[in-house]
Design a protein around this motif. Sequence first.
Motif, PDB file in Angstrom:
ATOM      1  N   GLY A  75      -3.830  -3.718  10.826  1.00 61.42           N
ATOM      2  CA  GLY A  75      -3.212  -3.953   9.523  1.00 61.42           C
ATOM      3  C   GLY A  75      -3.698  -5.231   8.869  1.00 61.42           C
ATOM      4  O   GLY A  75      -4.467  -6.006   9.463  1.00 61.42           O
ATOM      5  N   SER A  77      -1.928  -7.727   8.358  1.00 62.22           N
ATOM      6  CA  SER A  77      -1.304  -8.861   9.056  1.00 62.22           C
ATOM      7  C   SER A  77      -2.177  -9.410  10.175  1.00 62.22           C
ATOM      8  O   SER A  77      -2.133 -10.608  10.458  1.00 62.22           O
ATOM      9  CB  SER A  77       0.055  -8.457   9.620  1.00 62.22           C
ATOM     10  OG  SER A  77       0.901  -8.043   8.570  1.00 62.22           O
ATOM     11  N   PHE A  80      -4.469 -12.091   9.098  1.00 66.14           N
ATOM     12  CA  PHE A  80      -3.915 -13.438   8.907  1.00 66.14           C
ATOM     13  C   PHE A  80      -4.379 -14.368  10.035  1.00 66.14           C
ATOM     14  O   PHE A  80      -4.554 -15.566   9.831  1.00 66.14           O
ATOM     15  CB  PHE A  80      -2.374 -13.417   8.871  1.00 66.14           C
ATOM     16  CG  PHE A  80      -1.772 -12.595   7.753  1.00 66.14           C
ATOM     17  CD1 PHE A  80      -2.544 -12.120   6.701  1.00 66.14           C
ATOM     18  CD2 PHE A  80      -0.406 -12.303   7.745  1.00 66.14           C
ATOM     19  CE1 PHE A  80      -1.985 -11.371   5.672  1.00 66.14           C
ATOM     20  CE2 PHE A  80       0.162 -11.564   6.724  1.00 66.14           C
ATOM     21  CZ  PHE A  80      -0.623 -11.087   5.688  1.00 66.14           C
ATOM     22  N   TRP A 101       3.273 -12.524   1.344  1.00 63.14           N
ATOM     23  CA  TRP A 101       2.101 -12.200   2.173  1.00 63.14           C
ATOM     24  C   TRP A 101       1.167 -13.398   2.290  1.00 63.14           C
ATOM     25  O   TRP A 101       0.611 -13.663   3.352  1.00 63.14           O
ATOM     26  CB  TRP A 101       1.379 -10.979   1.632  1.00 63.14           C
ATOM     27  CG  TRP A 101       2.214  -9.739   1.703  1.00 63.14           C
ATOM     28  CD1 TRP A 101       2.636  -8.967   0.656  1.00 63.14           C
ATOM     29  CD2 TRP A 101       2.762  -9.123   2.879  1.00 63.14           C
ATOM     30  NE1 TRP A 101       3.393  -7.919   1.112  1.00 63.14           N
ATOM     31  CE2 TRP A 101       3.492  -7.997   2.466  1.00 63.14           C
ATOM     32  CE3 TRP A 101       2.705  -9.430   4.245  1.00 63.14           C
ATOM     33  CZ2 TRP A 101       4.164  -7.157   3.363  1.00 63.14           C
ATOM     34  CZ3 TRP A 101       3.380  -8.597   5.141  1.00 63.14           C
ATOM     35  CH2 TRP A 101       4.090  -7.483   4.705  1.00 63.14           C
ATOM     36  N   THR A 151       2.211  -7.781  -3.929  1.00 67.50           N
ATOM     37  CA  THR A 151       2.877  -6.484  -3.845  1.00 67.50           C
ATOM     38  C   THR A 151       4.383  -6.576  -4.072  1.00 67.50           C
ATOM     39  O   THR A 151       4.974  -5.734  -4.742  1.00 67.50           O
ATOM     40  CB  THR A 151       2.639  -5.900  -2.429  1.00 67.50           C
ATOM     41  OG1 THR A 151       1.330  -6.257  -1.997  1.00 67.50           O
ATOM     42  CG2 THR A 151       2.805  -4.405  -2.421  1.00 67.50           C
ATOM     43  N   ASP A 171      -6.896 -11.279   0.099  1.00 71.34           N
ATOM     44  CA  ASP A 171      -6.145 -10.106   0.542  1.00 71.34           C
ATOM     45  C   ASP A 171      -5.940  -9.236  -0.700  1.00 71.34           C
ATOM     46  O   ASP A 171      -5.233  -9.629  -1.627  1.00 71.34           O
ATOM     47  CB  ASP A 171      -4.797 -10.573   1.114  1.00 71.34           C
ATOM     48  CG  ASP A 171      -3.863  -9.419   1.483  1.00 71.34           C
ATOM     49  OD1 ASP A 171      -4.211  -8.251   1.240  1.00 71.34           O
ATOM     50  OD2 ASP A 171      -2.767  -9.715   2.021  1.00 71.34           O
ATOM     51  N   SER A 173      -4.909  -5.954  -0.475  1.00 71.10           N
ATOM     52  CA  SER A 173      -4.248  -4.732   0.018  1.00 71.10           C
ATOM     53  C   SER A 173      -3.700  -3.857  -1.100  1.00 71.10           C
ATOM     54  O   SER A 173      -3.911  -2.653  -1.107  1.00 71.10           O
ATOM     55  CB  SER A 173      -3.099  -5.099   0.961  1.00 71.10           C
ATOM     56  OG  SER A 173      -3.592  -5.737   2.114  1.00 71.10           O
ATOM     57  N   SER A 174      -2.990  -4.468  -2.057  1.00 66.24           N
ATOM     58  CA  SER A 174      -2.293  -3.643  -3.043  1.00 66.24           C
ATOM     59  C   SER A 174      -3.039  -3.506  -4.370  1.00 66.24           C
ATOM     60  O   SER A 174      -2.494  -2.948  -5.323  1.00 66.24           O
ATOM     61  CB  SER A 174      -0.881  -4.185  -3.262  1.00 66.24           C
ATOM     62  OG  SER A 174      -0.919  -5.568  -3.506  1.00 66.24           O
ATOM     63  N   GLN A 194      -3.102   1.307   3.397  1.00 65.87           N
ATOM     64  CA  GLN A 194      -1.935   2.170   3.160  1.00 65.87           C
ATOM     65  C   GLN A 194      -1.255   1.962   1.808  1.00 65.87           C
ATOM     66  O   GLN A 194      -0.286   2.624   1.488  1.00 65.87           O
ATOM     67  CB  GLN A 194      -0.912   1.998   4.296  1.00 65.87           C
ATOM     68  CG  GLN A 194      -0.134   0.694   4.293  1.00 65.87           C
ATOM     69  CD  GLN A 194      -0.853  -0.430   5.019  1.00 65.87           C
ATOM     70  OE1 GLN A 194      -2.062  -0.405   5.185  1.00 65.87           O
ATOM     71  NE2 GLN A 194      -0.117  -1.437   5.456  1.00 65.87           N
TER      72      GLN A 194
HETATM   73  C1  LIG Z   1       1.532  -4.642   2.779  1.00 67.62           C
HETATM   74  C2  LIG Z   1       0.774  -5.886   2.667  1.00 67.62           C
HETATM   75  C3  LIG Z   1       0.397  -6.633   3.780  1.00 67.62           C
HETATM   76  C4  LIG Z   1       0.804  -6.257   5.190  1.00 67.62           C
HETATM   77  O1  LIG Z   1       0.094  -5.135   5.597  1.00 67.62           O
HETATM   78  P1  LIG Z   1       0.195  -4.574   7.084  1.00 67.62           P
HETATM   79  O2  LIG Z   1      -0.927  -3.591   7.102  1.00 67.62           O
HETATM   80  O3  LIG Z   1       1.538  -3.955   7.228  1.00 67.62           O
HETATM   81  O4  LIG Z   1      -0.008  -5.683   8.026  1.00 67.62           O
HETATM   82  C5  LIG Z   1      -0.351  -7.766   3.598  1.00 67.62           C
HETATM   83  N1  LIG Z   1      -0.731  -8.162   2.368  1.00 67.62           N
HETATM   84  C6  LIG Z   1      -0.388  -7.466   1.265  1.00 67.62           C
HETATM   85  C7  LIG Z   1      -0.829  -7.947  -0.078  1.00 67.62           C
HETATM   86  C8  LIG Z   1       0.368  -6.308   1.378  1.00 67.62           C
HETATM   87  O5  LIG Z   1       0.712  -5.628   0.276  1.00 67.62           O
END
Ligand SMILES: *Cc1c(COP(=O)(O)O)cnc(C)c1O
Length: 362
Positions: A75, A77, A80, A101, A151, A171, A173-174, A194
């Motif tokens: 993930g 995380s 990090f 985050w 997020t 990061d 992710s979103s 995800q």
């Molecule tokens: C959801 C999220 C995370 C954590 O993601 P995991 O895959 O659950 O560790 C970290 N950073 C951002 C910006 C997120 O939206």
Amino acid sequence: MSRVYNFSAGPAVLPEEVLQEAADEMLDYRGTGMSVMEMSHRSKAYDTIIKEAEADLRELMNIPDNYKVLFLQGGASQQFAMIPMNLMKNKVADYIVTGQWAKKAYQEACIYGKANKIASSEDKTFSYIPDCSDLPISDDADYVYICENNTIYGTKFKTLPNTKGKPLVADVSSCFLSEPVDVTKYGVIYGGVQKNIGPAGVVIVIIREDLITEDVLPGTPTMLRYKIHADNGSLYNTPPAYGIYICGKVFKWLKKRGGLEAMKEYNEKKAKILYDYLDESKLFHGTVRKEDRSLMNVPFVTGDEELDAKFVKEATAAGFVNLKGHRTVGGMRASIYNAMPIEGVEKLVEFMKAFEAANMPV
Ligand SMILES: *Cc1c(COP(=O)(O)O)cnc(C)c1O
């Protein structure tokens, strides 16, 4: 079959076409007589899947040859820790803390070296992005870290920080693949898939080659070294094989839709419908500074917790699900990632208008 409009922040909505295709290939992947789930990650069929996924991602994001693309686990995380373990040569890094985050990443980095919080928006519950044009970047900083799209709070960096020559680690992710990016501006771009790309279990790391070295912090486990994964084409051990296969399908879906320029246009149009309504509504309002608004995560409140709860309950019953805000913020949040169709947002706004008409205090 009945599908809801899923506004979850993650794991989140995926394109229906992708899910249908995966369903069609579930028992027999293209004549192999087995599911991708049952397949060796060293097989010819899987080799094609992972190579095509990487090639399509490179094409979508226009990733230069001097960057590696890694498909990892653990993930966002886990990154990090992996980031400081691999990048902190001087044991110094600068963090811009714009949400939970980023804060978690900062706290993790403190375990490994001197992490400096050089800017933060915590004073106003992370409702804005601080001015990052002239921050006190440390002379010996190994990198500058941001969470590009927050997020939970619904803010996004519209301009990248001036890192004064230090590598930028982001990061994403979103906001992954929600709009075009200039990869050359970053040392590392990473994200859990995800939110906007695929099923949980895959994290994609795009990293400039010169940052991948043997020189990592003492005690760094083999599995947490970028070099091991880069040298082995993300196949050092068994990768999250099925998840990567779904990501690959989403990349093809994005290409078919015209790539990231087209997605940006679509996402802007979609978000505008909701933000315009929030700006005119007498009941609902957005919670972040307008110029910092995210295209992906839209938090809003009525100002009355009971009314918020009533709204979430009635929305759920009407097929608009996962609108409850993050437990640390309250209120509501609509996550409107790539795969959320514009009709979903139009119908949500219609529903909000009706709720407003029925619930305005007199
Ligand atoms: C959801 C999220 C995370 C954590 O993601 P995991 O895959 O659950 O560790 C970290 N950073 C951002 C910006 C997120 O939206």
